[in-house]
Design an enzyme around this catalytic site. Structure first.
Site, PDB file in Angstrom:
ATOM      1  N   ASP A   1      -1.243  -7.654   1.708  1.00  0.00           N
ATOM      2  CA  ASP A   1      -0.336  -6.750   1.971  1.00  0.00           C
ATOM      3  C   ASP A   1      -0.682  -5.525   3.192  1.00  0.00           C
ATOM      4  O   ASP A   1      -1.735  -5.117   3.292  1.00  0.00           O
ATOM      5  CB  ASP A   1      -0.508  -5.728   0.716  1.00  0.00           C
ATOM      6  CG  ASP A   1       0.834  -4.835   0.503  1.00  0.00           C
ATOM      7  OD1 ASP A   1       1.642  -5.002   1.443  1.00  0.00           O
ATOM      8  OD2 ASP A   1       0.624  -4.005  -0.537  1.00  0.00           O
TER       9      ASP A   1
ATOM     10  N   ASP B   1       6.197  -7.855   4.718  1.00  0.00           N
ATOM     11  CA  ASP B   1       4.588  -7.318   4.802  1.00  0.00           C
ATOM     12  C   ASP B   1       3.957  -7.958   3.732  1.00  0.00           C
ATOM     13  O   ASP B   1       2.608  -7.271   3.740  1.00  0.00           O
ATOM     14  CB  ASP B   1       4.731  -5.889   4.977  1.00  0.00           C
ATOM     15  CG  ASP B   1       5.273  -5.231   3.795  1.00  0.00           C
ATOM     16  OD1 ASP B   1       5.919  -5.682   2.917  1.00  0.00           O
ATOM     17  OD2 ASP B   1       4.865  -4.070   3.525  1.00  0.00           O
ATOM     18  N   GLU B   2       4.030  -8.623   2.941  1.00  0.00           N
ATOM     19  CA  GLU B   2       3.240  -9.038   1.966  1.00  0.00           C
ATOM     20  C   GLU B   2       3.518 -10.524   1.541  1.00  0.00           C
ATOM     21  O   GLU B   2       4.580 -11.047   1.644  1.00  0.00           O
ATOM     22  CB  GLU B   2       3.306  -8.038   0.772  1.00  0.00           C
ATOM     23  CG  GLU B   2       4.660  -8.052   0.021  1.00  0.00           C
ATOM     24  CD  GLU B   2       4.219  -7.442  -1.209  1.00  0.00           C
ATOM     25  OE1 GLU B   2       3.399  -7.593  -2.233  1.00  0.00           O
ATOM     26  OE2 GLU B   2       5.262  -6.483  -1.769  1.00  0.00           O
TER      27      GLU B   2
END
Length: 363
Positions: free
Chosen positions: A9, A103-104
């Protein structure tokens, strides 16, 4: 063989990219998206989070909590470009990568592609490469299933990692506040508190029947998660069917002015989620629930994917116009994007079938 799952993350991704690219913003509380007068926060820097500023918060509330807050216009093309850099790093370490947003992602690193020998070290190498190649930090959770890996990635944020070993899973979950369970929002946490359920241990003490009575379809997930169990595989070919959001209002809205103003907030919230996930869809659906709980939906499809927030907003406003004037007060508004473009069968097959393992991996 137990799976070795890593959840990566990025730390305050949108805000961190802006601070990286603009030295004048470093060390300052910033909010990506919105403005001091209207809109919602898409992302907040850690300096802003210290004042209680959070994503999806109305900009006016964020400014009130942090008067020195600087609002920055989002640059989604840049975020997508950086996300592709990060994905390329993931692909070095695993053939099984399941992105959740820009983003993860989950990575199944059970098969050690580079012969590193440890899932913990793999996570460290990924974070090291991300920092070296993007000048951004990431946090990681390492465990034997997706639920625990995701919870663990939040344990030592920012720029840290945490491991939950198989022998530690049940005890780790027992001590977790219910709000830390993925999918348990504020309202569900309140319902749990009213039932005397505050921790994973409290959840585990309940029967499956009790959980089904009070939490419906989520019951089995909660029953198993409270025991540290989660059999879901990392699915690189997972296809998301829609991205959306809705809001229920304390007072029913009757005027067009109220409805258009409320719709702008929903547009901001949903477009933020669309941008975070890099989604491209052709169909926009508006959902409206009246004061008597009667619900209507209207959808419009375009021949090509919707491009940009401006086009998304124009289409949403046009759909709403077709429902005005409203016969009753409106208590809920929602938007969702669907009709996503899917990869070809060959592309899906190429992603879903990883190369044979070279090394078995330990924690």
């Amino acid at each position: 063989m137990l799976r070795k799952i890593v959840h990566i993350d990025m730390d305050a991704f949108f805000a961190s990219v802006e601070q990286r690219d603009n030295p004048a913003l470093r060390g300052r509380p910033i909010a990506v998206g919105g403005s001091a007068e209207r809109g919602v926060v898409a992302a907040a820097s850690y300096e802003a989070r210290q004042f209680g500023v959070r994503s999806a918060m109305p900009s006016v509330t964020a400014k009130r909590r942090c008067p020195q807050l600087t609002f920055v216009k989002p640059r989604f093309d840049v975020y997508k470009s950086v996300s592709r850099q990060i994905r390329a790093i993931f692909d070095r370490y695993s053939s099984l990568v399941e992105p959740l947003s820009l983003d993860e992602a989950y990575l199944d690193v059970t098969e050690d592609r580079q012969g590193i020998g440890s899932a913990i070290r793999v996570a460290s190498c990924i974070r090291r490469d991300i920092l070296a190649e993007t000048a951004l930090t990431a946090s990681a959770g390492i465990s034997y299933n997706k639920f625990l890996a995701k919870v663990a990635s939040d344990q030592n944020k920012p720029d840290g990692q945490f491991v939950v070993l198989p022998a530690e899973g049940a005890a780790f979950v027992a001590a977790l506040p219910t709000r830390r369970f993925y999918g348990v929002g504020p309202r569900t946490a309140e319902r749990m508190a009213d039932l005397g359920i505050h921790t994973g241990a409290d959840l585990r003490a309940q029967s499956l029947g009790f959980l089904q009575q009070h939490f419906g379809k989520s019951a089995m997930y909660l029953f198993r998660a409270s025991r540290g169990e989660d059999d879901r595989p990392v699915r690189p070919d997972r296809v998301r069917k829609s991205v959306g959001g809705e809001r229920t209002y304390a007072q029913d809205m009757t005027s067009s002015i109220e409805l258009y103003a409320a719709l702008e907030d929903i547009i901001d919230i949903v477009w933020q989620r669309i941008a975070q996930q890099g989604a491209q869809g052709r169909t926009l659906t508006l959902k409206m629930k009246y004061a008597d709980f009667r619900q209507v939906t209207r959808a419009q499809s375009l021949p090509a994917p919707i491009v940009g927030r401006e086009q998304f907003g124009e289409l949403a406003r046009a759909i709403l116009a077709g429902l005005l004037p409203v016969p009753l007060g409106v208590r809920l508004l929602g938007l969702s994007l669907s009709g996503f473009e899917t990869p070809t069968a060959q592309a899906t097959q190429d992603i879903a079938e990883p190369a044979p393992a070279q090394y078995p991996l330990q924690f």
